[in-house]
Design a protein around this motif. Structure first.
Motif, PDB file in Angstrom:
ATOM      1  N   ASN A   6      25.242  -6.788   8.544  1.00  0.00           N
ATOM      2  CA  ASN A   6      25.925  -7.692   9.465  1.00  0.00           C
ATOM      3  C   ASN A   6      27.433  -7.623   9.300  1.00  0.00           C
ATOM      4  O   ASN A   6      28.174  -7.671  10.275  1.00  0.00           O
ATOM      5  N   ALA A  65      10.698 -12.872   5.465  1.00  0.00           N
ATOM      6  CA  ALA A  65       9.591 -13.090   6.400  1.00  0.00           C
ATOM      7  C   ALA A  65       8.249 -12.939   5.695  1.00  0.00           C
ATOM      8  O   ALA A  65       7.315 -13.697   5.950  1.00  0.00           O
ATOM      9  N   THR A 107      17.050 -14.719   8.533  1.00  0.00           N
ATOM     10  CA  THR A 107      16.151 -14.717   9.685  1.00  0.00           C
ATOM     11  C   THR A 107      15.506 -13.345   9.873  1.00  0.00           C
ATOM     12  O   THR A 107      14.319 -13.249  10.196  1.00  0.00           O
ATOM     13  N   TRP A 108      16.272 -12.274   9.649  1.00  0.00           N
ATOM     14  CA  TRP A 108      15.793 -10.919   9.929  1.00  0.00           C
ATOM     15  C   TRP A 108      15.384 -10.156   8.672  1.00  0.00           C
ATOM     16  O   TRP A 108      15.065  -8.972   8.742  1.00  0.00           O
ATOM     17  N   SER A 109      15.327 -10.806   7.533  1.00  0.00           N
ATOM     18  CA  SER A 109      14.927 -10.145   6.286  1.00  0.00           C
ATOM     19  C   SER A 109      13.418  -9.910   6.256  1.00  0.00           C
ATOM     20  O   SER A 109      12.637 -10.863   6.320  1.00  0.00           O
ATOM     21  N   GLY A 145      20.841  -6.986   4.380  1.00  0.00           N
ATOM     22  CA  GLY A 145      21.072  -7.583   5.690  1.00  0.00           C
ATOM     23  C   GLY A 145      22.480  -8.122   5.863  1.00  0.00           C
ATOM     24  O   GLY A 145      23.096  -7.962   6.916  1.00  0.00           O
ATOM     25  N   HIS A 201      21.733 -15.263   9.435  1.00  0.00           N
ATOM     26  CA  HIS A 201      21.181 -14.181  10.258  1.00  0.00           C
ATOM     27  C   HIS A 201      20.383 -13.204   9.392  1.00  0.00           C
ATOM     28  O   HIS A 201      19.276 -12.786   9.771  1.00  0.00           O
TER      29      HIS A 201
END
Length: 182
Positions: free
Chosen positions: A99, A169, A163-165, A95, A160
């Protein structure tokens, strides 16, 4: 290579990390937006004895998961919980790199140290069964990152990515797990 050796080796390197191609990232993002379906990942695990198993993903060679001798294993590979921490670190690396590519940031260092406290008194349901929580009780992640961007940009990319991993999650969100016999 031990964690200390890996840190020493990478700390001496100041060249840019091999980036992912920006056009490939853009193409993948567009493809996923056009077809937002879930993808099913598959792994087959085969027990080879004691607490050692071979795990097969896609057409790759098997990866070993084992327990240390103190837990009746042979100490030939990371144990399942260490693999979970490694999966989290690897997912965060992906991630963060994505980014960085999206922002045009060149990274020169990206190392992640992970620690997880795990309650093992229940010993897979064969020991103390009154403990209120099994599994990880706390996970700590430290990201050592450097690149050609301001520190605040690097820190935002790390936040970020977390949050989007999908793995972060998975560790954070309740979800159904279905286990049955064949």
């Amino acid at each position: 290579m031990t964690m200390a050796e890996a840190t020493t080796t990478t700390a001496e390197v100041s060249a840019p990390l091999t980036p992912i191609p920006q056009d490939g990232l853009t193409e993948l993002a567009a493809k996923n937006k056009a077809n937002p379906a879930d993808k099913t990942l598959k792994v087959k695990t085969v027990c080879t004895g004691k607490f050692r198993s071979l795990n097969y993903a896609r057409d790759l060679d098997a990866f070993v998961i084992d327990e240390p001798p103190v837990l009746l294993g042979d100490n030939t590979a990371p144990n399942p919980s260490e693999i979970v921490l490694g999966a989290l670190g690897s997912c965060l690396v992906v991630g963060i790199q994505a980014n960085a590519a999206a922002k045009g940031v060149t990274l020169t260092k990206l190392e992640i140290a992970l620690e997880g406290d795990i309650n093992i008194v229940s010993t897979w349901g064969t020991g103390e069964l009154e403990k209120p929580q099994i599994g990880f009780t706390d996970v700590r992640v430290k990201v050592d990152i450097d690149g050609d961007a301001e520190r605040s940009v690097l820190e935002e990319m790390v936040a970020h990515a977390n949050t989007w991993s999908p793995v972060s999650a998975t560790l954070s969100n309740p979800m159904p797990v279905s286990v049955s016999t064949v």
